[in-house]
Scaffold this active site. Sequence first.
Site, PDB file in Angstrom:
ATOM      1  N   ASP A  85     -49.803  35.604   0.274  1.00 19.50           N
ATOM      2  CA  ASP A  85     -48.524  34.894   0.330  1.00 19.50           C
ATOM      3  C   ASP A  85     -48.872  33.433   0.634  1.00 19.50           C
ATOM      4  OD1 ASP A  85     -45.397  36.240   0.931  1.00 19.50           O
ATOM      5  OD2 ASP A  85     -45.695  34.095   1.173  1.00 19.50           O
ATOM      6  N   ILE A  86     -47.828  32.597   0.735  1.00 25.40           N
ATOM      7  CA  ILE A  86     -48.061  31.160   0.940  1.00 25.40           C
ATOM      8  C   ILE A  86     -48.368  30.828   2.399  1.00 25.40           C
ATOM      9  CG2 ILE A  86     -45.619  30.590   1.271  1.00 25.40           C
ATOM     10  CD1 ILE A  86     -46.988  28.443  -1.151  1.00 25.40           C
ATOM     11  N   GLY A 122     -46.640  37.304  -2.812  1.00 22.46           N
ATOM     12  CA  GLY A 122     -45.358  37.349  -2.091  1.00 22.46           C
ATOM     13  C   GLY A 122     -45.312  38.536  -1.158  1.00 22.46           C
ATOM     14  N   LYS A 148     -35.442  35.448 -14.861  1.00 21.00           N
ATOM     15  CA  LYS A 148     -35.837  36.858 -14.973  1.00 21.00           C
ATOM     16  C   LYS A 148     -35.706  37.353 -16.422  1.00 21.00           C
ATOM     17  CE  LYS A 148     -36.999  37.866 -10.720  1.00 21.00           C
ATOM     18  NZ  LYS A 148     -38.400  38.181 -10.374  1.00 21.00           N
ATOM     19  N   TYR A 192     -31.724  31.999 -11.503  1.00 21.06           N
ATOM     20  CA  TYR A 192     -32.553  33.168 -11.208  1.00 21.06           C
ATOM     21  C   TYR A 192     -32.482  34.165 -12.370  1.00 21.06           C
ATOM     22  CZ  TYR A 192     -33.913  37.415  -8.585  1.00 21.06           C
ATOM     23  OH  TYR A 192     -34.507  38.580  -8.154  1.00 21.06           O
ATOM     24  N   GLY A 226     -42.915  39.218   1.947  1.00 19.75           N
ATOM     25  CA  GLY A 226     -41.486  39.287   1.689  1.00 19.75           C
ATOM     26  C   GLY A 226     -40.909  40.675   1.911  1.00 19.75           C
ATOM     27  N   GLN A 227     -39.633  40.813   1.575  1.00 18.60           N
ATOM     28  CA  GLN A 227     -38.904  42.057   1.831  1.00 18.60           C
ATOM     29  C   GLN A 227     -39.559  43.245   1.129  1.00 18.60           C
ATOM     30  OE1 GLN A 227     -34.982  42.364   0.138  1.00 18.60           O
ATOM     31  NE2 GLN A 227     -34.350  44.002   1.524  1.00 18.60           N
TER      32      GLN A 227
HETATM   33  P1  NAD Z   1     -38.704  37.639  -0.633  1.00 21.67           P
HETATM   34  O1  NAD Z   1     -37.979  36.329  -0.747  1.00 21.67           O
HETATM   35  O2  NAD Z   1     -38.426  38.499   0.532  1.00 21.67           O
HETATM   36  O3  NAD Z   1     -40.266  37.389  -0.696  1.00 21.67           O
HETATM   37  C1  NAD Z   1     -40.842  36.482  -1.588  1.00 21.67           C
HETATM   38  C2  NAD Z   1     -42.143  36.032  -1.004  1.00 21.67           C
HETATM   39  O4  NAD Z   1     -42.724  35.083  -1.904  1.00 21.67           O
HETATM   40  C3  NAD Z   1     -41.996  35.329   0.353  1.00 21.67           C
HETATM   41  O5  NAD Z   1     -42.782  35.986   1.321  1.00 21.67           O
HETATM   42  C4  NAD Z   1     -42.484  33.922   0.092  1.00 21.67           C
HETATM   43  O6  NAD Z   1     -43.198  33.351   1.165  1.00 21.67           O
HETATM   44  C5  NAD Z   1     -43.397  34.118  -1.126  1.00 21.67           C
HETATM   45  N1  NAD Z   1     -43.602  32.887  -1.880  1.00 21.67           N
HETATM   46  C6  NAD Z   1     -42.709  31.925  -2.172  1.00 21.67           C
HETATM   47  N2  NAD Z   1     -43.309  30.923  -2.860  1.00 21.67           N
HETATM   48  C7  NAD Z   1     -44.601  31.275  -2.993  1.00 21.67           C
HETATM   49  C8  NAD Z   1     -45.732  30.653  -3.593  1.00 21.67           C
HETATM   50  N3  NAD Z   1     -45.647  29.470  -4.197  1.00 21.67           N
HETATM   51  N4  NAD Z   1     -46.909  31.321  -3.557  1.00 21.67           N
HETATM   52  C9  NAD Z   1     -47.014  32.518  -2.942  1.00 21.67           C
HETATM   53  N5  NAD Z   1     -45.991  33.142  -2.345  1.00 21.67           N
HETATM   54  C10 NAD Z   1     -44.800  32.521  -2.370  1.00 21.67           C
HETATM   55  O7  NAD Z   1     -38.448  38.401  -1.996  1.00 21.67           O
HETATM   56  P2  NAD Z   1     -38.401  39.970  -2.247  1.00 21.67           P
HETATM   57  O8  NAD Z   1     -37.023  40.405  -1.969  1.00 21.67           O
HETATM   58  O9  NAD Z   1     -39.536  40.638  -1.570  1.00 21.67           O
HETATM   59  O10 NAD Z   1     -38.573  40.002  -3.836  1.00 21.67           O
HETATM   60  C11 NAD Z   1     -39.819  40.199  -4.450  1.00 21.67           C
HETATM   61  C12 NAD Z   1     -39.608  40.206  -5.938  1.00 21.67           C
HETATM   62  O11 NAD Z   1     -38.652  41.208  -6.299  1.00 21.67           O
HETATM   63  C13 NAD Z   1     -39.060  38.902  -6.514  1.00 21.67           C
HETATM   64  O12 NAD Z   1     -39.636  38.678  -7.771  1.00 21.67           O
HETATM   65  C14 NAD Z   1     -37.589  39.164  -6.658  1.00 21.67           C
HETATM   66  O13 NAD Z   1     -37.019  38.377  -7.668  1.00 21.67           O
HETATM   67  C15 NAD Z   1     -37.589  40.628  -7.031  1.00 21.67           C
HETATM   68  N6  NAD Z   1     -36.313  41.271  -6.721  1.00 21.67           N
HETATM   69  C16 NAD Z   1     -35.906  41.461  -5.426  1.00 21.67           C
HETATM   70  C17 NAD Z   1     -34.690  42.062  -5.175  1.00 21.67           C
HETATM   71  C18 NAD Z   1     -34.207  42.291  -3.760  1.00 21.67           C
HETATM   72  O14 NAD Z   1     -33.060  42.724  -3.570  1.00 21.67           O
HETATM   73  N7  NAD Z   1     -35.035  42.037  -2.742  1.00 21.67           N
HETATM   74  C19 NAD Z   1     -33.882  42.486  -6.232  1.00 21.67           C
HETATM   75  C20 NAD Z   1     -34.295  42.240  -7.539  1.00 21.67           C
HETATM   76  C21 NAD Z   1     -35.541  41.662  -7.769  1.00 21.67           C
HETATM   77  N1  SER Z   2     -31.240  40.926  -4.519  1.00 24.78           N
HETATM   78  C1  SER Z   2     -31.472  39.916  -5.496  1.00 24.78           C
HETATM   79  C2  SER Z   2     -30.667  38.691  -5.221  1.00 24.78           C
HETATM   80  O1  SER Z   2     -29.583  38.851  -4.690  1.00 24.78           O
HETATM   81  C3  SER Z   2     -31.160  40.439  -6.874  1.00 24.78           C
HETATM   82  O2  SER Z   2     -32.227  40.189  -7.677  1.00 24.78           O
HETATM   83  O3  SER Z   2     -31.082  37.626  -5.573  1.00 24.78           O
END
Ligand code: NAD
Ligand code: SER
Length: 315
Positions: free
Chosen positions: A35-36, A9, A145, A141, A12-13
């Site tokens: 990533d995908i 991933g 988790k 979600y 992603g962010q």
């Molecule tokens: P995001 O949605 O920005 O990025 C997720 C990435 O996963 C994307 O680039 C997407 O293309 C990729 N993805 C989706 N399906 C896929 C697959 N089958 N194979 C490979 N890649 C795939 O998410 P994020 O904000 O970067 O979050 C990353 C992790 O952190 C996640 O587990 C999320 O639950 C956790 N998290 C994020 C936040 C937040 O505020 N951003 C808060 C709590 C937890």
């Molecule tokens: N930022 C995340 C969401 O809103 C929390 O895990 O899904």
Amino acid sequence: MSEKILITGALGQIGSELALALRTIYGEANVLSTDIQEKEKVSDPYYERLDVMDDAQIEEIVSKHKITVVYHLAAMLSATAEKYPRKGWDLNMESLLTFLDLAKDKKIKQLYWPSSIAIFGPDTPKVNTDQNALAIPTTVYGISKRAGEFWCNYYHEKFGVDVRSIRYPGLISWKTRPGGGTTDYAVDIYYQALEEGKYECFLSENSALPMMYMDDAIRATIELMQADAEKLTVRTSYNLNGMSFTPKEIAAEIQKQIPDFEITYKPDFRQAIADSWPASIDDAVAQKEWGWKPEFDLGKMTEAMLANLKVKLNS
Ligand code: NAD
Ligand code: SER
């Protein structure tokens, strides 16, 4: 010998910034982003396409690149998972179990997997939510988790797997836009403030949520992964505090720099998700065990967000 790191991933962010940070520590070639997205569409020379639903491909990449440490970030976030519950569950759960099994079989030596404040539910005490507070999540979600946390703990207890995890609050960043979360409003608001001078918020004005600036989240992740294993008692996931604010408070902070900025409120389905989560987090355990301390509050973050976004949007 340096670790060989795999990030899933990674576009992603979080992944896009974690990759940069890890590469400055471990060297460019020692951090493989996946990533995908097709490889041809990504400029990063150390990128491979990896669908985390494909167990065989995961094994192949881990073996081919002699991976020792995995940061498994690929997931479906809260708002999107409410729309596609079964897909969200499958993605968030199956891929975690694949990596836990690889660690159990000693094919990797350390695994990082993020959890979330979403593991808590409407029955959880809302203010300064404790590490071990009641956690009965009511979103797909959050359920995924919480279940994932229990699996991590199980693999650690039963097989000695070195898996580490943080319950991130909502993360706020300017480099890569977030995707499908309930806390995304707190990123969108900065873009709209600069581009339109106004923002229609999908949460109500007094919805307080735990939040964190990305720089703090990346630092926390790396500090936890580098911490001495003997100091860590939590193998579900650590509570982590950054700051806590409402849409009204972030708007007031933006107005200090953009006085004409206007905010209106039109809550949608994400309001119910936000209402089920804590307003603020107690992270005393993370502070005590691995020395966690955030650097950014709402004021400092707003200055950083607006300054960096101004440059980004003008270039
Ligand atoms: P995001 O949605 O920005 O990025 C997720 C990435 O996963 C994307 O680039 C997407 O293309 C990729 N993805 C989706 N399906 C896929 C697959 N089958 N194979 C490979 N890649 C795939 O998410 P994020 O904000 O970067 O979050 C990353 C992790 O952190 C996640 O587990 C999320 O639950 C956790 N998290 C994020 C936040 C937040 O505020 N951003 C808060 C709590 C937890
Ligand atoms: N930022 C995340 C969401 O809103 C929390 O895990 O899904």
